[in-house]
Design a protein around this motif. Structure first.
Motif, PDB file in Angstrom:
ATOM      1  N   UNK A  83       0.866  -1.373   0.166  1.00  0.00           N
ATOM      2  CA  UNK A  83      -0.014   0.485   0.098  1.00  0.00           C
ATOM      3  C   UNK A  83       0.932   0.713  -0.101  1.00  0.00           C
ATOM      4  N   UNK A  84       0.868   1.742  -1.182  1.00  0.00           N
ATOM      5  CA  UNK A  84       1.919   3.279  -1.591  1.00  0.00           C
ATOM      6  C   UNK A  84       1.139   4.624  -1.673  1.00  0.00           C
ATOM      7  N   UNK A  85       1.659   5.163  -1.227  1.00  0.00           N
ATOM      8  CA  UNK A  85       0.913   7.150  -0.813  1.00  0.00           C
ATOM      9  C   UNK A  85       1.863   7.711  -1.628  1.00  0.00           C
ATOM     10  N   UNK A  86       2.388   8.256  -2.668  1.00  0.00           N
ATOM     11  CA  UNK A  86       2.776   9.228  -2.934  1.00  0.00           C
ATOM     12  C   UNK A  86       2.384  10.472  -2.815  1.00  0.00           C
ATOM     13  N   UNK A  87       3.431  11.304  -3.038  1.00  0.00           N
ATOM     14  CA  UNK A  87       3.018  12.781  -3.467  1.00  0.00           C
ATOM     15  C   UNK A  87       3.863  13.698  -3.776  1.00  0.00           C
ATOM     16  N   UNK A  88       3.457  14.211  -5.453  1.00  0.00           N
ATOM     17  CA  UNK A  88       4.097  14.872  -6.242  1.00  0.00           C
ATOM     18  C   UNK A  88       4.497  16.145  -5.939  1.00  0.00           C
ATOM     19  N   UNK A  89       5.589  16.987  -5.706  1.00  0.00           N
ATOM     20  CA  UNK A  89       5.587  18.204  -5.777  1.00  0.00           C
ATOM     21  C   UNK A  89       6.394  18.278  -6.809  1.00  0.00           C
ATOM     22  N   UNK A  90       5.657  18.891  -7.355  1.00  0.00           N
ATOM     23  CA  UNK A  90       5.288  19.985  -8.993  1.00  0.00           C
ATOM     24  C   UNK A  90       6.843  21.113  -9.259  1.00  0.00           C
ATOM     25  N   UNK A  91       6.700  21.952  -7.794  1.00  0.00           N
ATOM     26  CA  UNK A  91       7.970  22.572  -7.762  1.00  0.00           C
ATOM     27  C   UNK A  91       9.597  22.814  -7.511  1.00  0.00           C
ATOM     28  N   UNK A  92       9.893  21.554  -6.715  1.00  0.00           N
ATOM     29  CA  UNK A  92      10.519  21.138  -6.308  1.00  0.00           C
ATOM     30  C   UNK A  92      11.389  20.422  -7.558  1.00  0.00           C
ATOM     31  N   UNK A  93      10.719  19.291  -8.241  1.00  0.00           N
ATOM     32  CA  UNK A  93      10.854  18.352  -8.320  1.00  0.00           C
ATOM     33  C   UNK A  93      10.753  16.459  -7.521  1.00  0.00           C
ATOM     34  N   UNK A  94      10.063  16.784  -6.713  1.00  0.00           N
ATOM     35  CA  UNK A  94      10.819  15.335  -5.914  1.00  0.00           C
ATOM     36  C   UNK A  94       9.043  14.903  -5.420  1.00  0.00           C
TER      37      UNK A  94
END
Ligand SMILES: [Zn+2]
Length: 809
Positions: A83-94
């Motif tokens: 079970x995976x939860x991820x967050x894409x930070x578009x500003x920090x490319x992270x």
């Protein structure tokens, strides 16, 4: 002038006359006794070595892996659910995220620690990958791309930041990072059948995929928009295998990912105007798609042609929305069952099209996600190529078991994951592209064939290694070779004479004779000439096995057996080799030995051809033929010049005696008497043999390349007809370097050609024919010109003075 063969039986001396000799030695000359090269190096190159069984090279069969190549009754493999939860930070490319892993120990062994893969650590400046990279072979030829990549790799702050490893109740676990691997010490030994649940928090900076050639990364566009292709983004369970324990060989960049199967629950938190494509089935359409998009998606699933879910116009207006201000967020949720990995792509630039494709009882949604920069190529070809791959590959393996298959355009050249793959080819900015098959290497990124081929290849990887789950960290060929073989079959069923880069035997020849080769059976990280070794050579070998050794029905049956036996399991090379033999009923050890364990190449030639006629010993015929042979003997230069000069014996006839007048071609009463006596001594069956009107030809073949091969032959006859036949490779089983074959024919042979249909990868065709033919080599001076391509030239303004077709008036 006669070459006497051993009599057919000792009591019946039958003399065979050499009638026609090859150009190797002139008419009437005695063939020199041939001295095979192996006489100098005893044992090497003998038939016995080439045809020795593989037993000592293969692991001993067991009830886990059977001698037949099938999984045995004691076969087991581990399982990991995520079970995976991820967050894409578009500003920090992270990427920041956390996962819960449920690891099931299905092995018969108790485990006291677990190993995970930390693939992002390859992008740390102190990684083994960076530290062990060797200097470019030539600074003169160093490209901007190569140097930019080296600079970026030396300074990019990549790698996993592991935030915490805890058990199901939140208690910290001891975790030890070992470069691209991490060991977790279990609080208590995990017994057979036991399950261990734990959590890992992680984050990393995404690499710039346009600077570093990799299997993941982002691409930044001029207006600030980006396409993210995200993979190897969470710590993944290393595989624990019956044949080697933990597969935790470090990730150096070439050997890919050996993984366990499991179910995934994946949540991806992205800017609200992003569109996300991921492994699995979208669970919350209502939250992330508009009503119109949902309706189109449902329609696409029923359609057998691509339907836009997001149109080019909609994508263009979405990407114009302000990028500067961080918009709100949306979470896209996916579920994927029985996969070994997940990956995703995210962007506000995506056009999205989809169609349904039937694979046995399964309805699969074939889809593509691409920016406007991908058109016109992507709208026209990508999703159709996805569907075509599923239709073709399933014929040779099994029905496609997953609900979706996705092709995404972005910075990654071509990379596969379960249900989703990343593919780079795109037209030029002016929307022109290449379609010229002859220039496919230099222009594949801007070519329609580059796109179709890479989509077929990457979608094809669903079969190998995503489902037939081979050990990629150890053997690149087991997925790339098998997949490239099926890619060739899929390409050839796309259009007539599709310009496939790999598959045809003639296309592998230059590699097969090149220096710096390793056997196919070489670890992924040590393979030299990677593409030819792990993709081209095994694909070509399988094509030869299918077309020239087993034939299509036997090969297809055996190959399908392998795919069926090992789908959703971990096969090894031995399982493949053994299954192909077991199911086809053909001993192929010589083939695996030559093509997979060796670096020889195919080069066979015809050394000499001789014709023998059976002497029926009828004196009239024998003497007549004798005269013909003698008359056909070449005259020497001196004899020719001496002939017209006056001779003493002509001036003085009294010098001539009995022997000067004897006609040696005259049949004598003794000749007749002898013949009668012979006939009287023969049995009826023997008389029949003597009366045979057959013609006897011996052909001496020589093997210069070392790789034993079948001999496809075309035999041409004096009446203009020909016949084709294939002599199996076993003809080399006693002597792998030189063999002579007797052909018994009704008609006179006027020509013999080895491999007339270019099916064996013979590297030198100049010695393949008898009589020898001059070899033809075509060459032209080459100057690369990427600027001009036929579509662009067609659109270029033409001189109004000229005619309609551009022809000067
Ligand atoms: Zn591949």
């Amino acid at each position: 002038m006669f070459s006497r063969l051993r009599p057919l039986r000792s009591l019946l001396p039958i003399i065979l006359f050499g009638l026609v000799a090859s150009l190797a030695y002139p008419l009437g000359g005695q063939p020199l006794p041939s001295k095979p090269p192996e006489a100098a190096t005893p044992g090497a190159g003998t038939g016995a070595a080439a045809f020795a069984q593989l037993e000592w090279l293969l692991p001993t069969p067991s009830e886990t892996r059977l001698a037949s190549g099938a999984p045995g009754p004691l076969y087991w493999q581990q399982r990991a659910d995520y079970k995976i939860e991820v967050r894409l930070d578009d500003a920090k490319r992270r990427i920041e995220g956390k996962e819960r892993i449920t690891y099931q120990n299905r092995s018969p062994h108790t485990l006291s620690y677990l190993w995970l893969q930390l693939d992002q650590n390859r992008f740390r400046p102190d990684s083994d990958n960076v530290l062990t990279q060797t200097a470019p072979t030539s600074f003169d030829e160093l490209g901007y791309d190569d140097l930019a990549q080296r600079i970026e790799m030396s300074q990019f702050q990549g790698g996993f930041e592991i935030g915490g490893v805890t058990d199901a109740k939140g208690a910290p676990l001891k975790a030890t990072q070992v470069k691209t691997m991490m060991r977790i010490d279990l609080p208590a030994p995990l017994p057979p059948g036991g399950t261990f649940v734990f959590h890992v928090a992680f984050a990393f900076n995404v690499i710039d995929g346009t600077k570093i050639r990799a299997r993941t990364g982002y691409e930044l566009f001029k207006d600030g928009n980006a396409i993210y292709e995200i993979a190897q983004f969470y710590p993944r369970m290393a595989a624990y295998l019956d044949y080697q324990g933990w597969q935790h060989k470090q990730y150096l960049g070439s050997g890919e990912f050996t993984l366990e199967l499991g179910d995934y629950d994946l949540s991806i938190d992205v800017p609200e105007d992003h569109v996300v494509a991921a492994t699995g089935v979208l669970q919350n359409q209502g939250e992330v798609l508009s009503a119109a998009e949902r309706e189109r998606l449902a329609r696409a699933a029923k359609s057998d042609k691509p339907v836009y879910v997001i149109t080019p116009e909609e994508a263009a207006s979405r990407e114009k929305r302000t990028y500067v201000k961080e918009p709100g967020r949306k979470v896209w949720r996916f579920k994927a069952d029985n996969v070994r990995d997940v990956a995703f792509a995210s962007s506000r630039k995506f056009i999205w099209d989809a169609m349904g494709v039937q694979s046995g009882p399964n309805r699969v949604l074939a889809m593509s996600f691409f920016p406007n920069e991908g058109d016109p190529l992507w709208s026209q070809y990508s999703t159709e190529a996805v569907a075509h791959t599923i239709e073709t590959y399933s014929k040779f393996t099994f029905d496609f078991p997953y609900p979706v298959a996705i092709s995404v355009n972005g910075p990654v050249g071509g990379m596969e994951y379960p249900m989703i793959c990343f593919n780079q080819p795109r037209p030029y900015e002016d929307k022109t592209y290449w379609g010229d098959p002859s220039d496919k290497d230099k222009t594949w990124k801007r070519s329609k064939y580059g796109l179709i081929s890479v989509v077929i290849h990457e979608v094809g990887h669903n079969y190998f290694p995503m489902i037939v789950n081979s050990d990629e960290r150890q053997w690149t060929w087991m997925d790339e070779g098998l997949n490239t073989f099926l890619q060739y079959l899929a390409e050839q069923s796309w259009e007539k004479d599709y310009p496939s880069r790999r598959g045809e035997p003639k296309d592998i020849v230059s590699y097969m004779v090149s220096a710096d080769q390793t056997p196919i059976m070489t670890n992924s990280e040590s393979v030299l000439q990677f593409g030819n070794n792990a993709y081209g050579k095994p694909a070509t070998a399988l094509n030869i096995l299918r077309e020239s050794i087993l034939g299509r029905p036997l090969f297809d049956f055996a190959f399908r057996q392998y795919a069926q036996r090992w789908k959703f399991k971990h096969p090894t090379p031995a399982d493949f080799f053994r299954t192909m033999e077991d199911a086809s009923g053909v001993d192929l050890d010589w083939f695996w030995r030559g093509w997979f364990y060796g670096t020889g190449h195919v080069d066979v030639g015809i050394e000499r051809v001789s014709e023998y006629v059976l002497d029926a010993q009828d004196p009239d015929a024998a003497k007549k033929r004798q005269k013909e042979y003698d008359d056909a003997e070449p005259k020497t230069l001196s004899a020719e010049r001496n002939a017209p000069l006056p001779k003493r014996i002509e001036a003085r006839p009294e010098l001539a005696d009995f022997y000067n007048k004897l006609d040696e071609y005259q049949v004598t009463p003794k000749d007749y008497a002898d013949y009668k006596k012979l006939l009287a001594s023969l049995e009826p069956a023997e008389l029949e043999v003597l009366a045979s009107k057959k013609r006897f030809f011996t052909v001496e073949f020589v093997n210069r390349g070392g790789l034993v091969t079948p001999l496809p032959l075309r035999i041409s006859y004096a009446d203009g007809s020909h016949r084709d036949l294939v002599i199996p490779a076993e003809i080399w089983r006693s002597n792998a370097q030189r063999v002579t074959k007797l052909f018994i024919e009704e008609k006179e042979i006027t020509g013999i050609e080895i491999d007339p249909k270019l099916e064996t990868a013979d590297s030198d065709l100049s010695n393949n024919g008898w009589p020898a033919r001059p070899g033809k080599t075509r060459f032209q001076l080459y100057k690369p010109n990427e600027k001009a391509n036929p579509i662009r030239e067609d659109k270029e303004p033409k001189d109004p003075e000229d005619g309609k077709d551009g022809k000067p008036n």
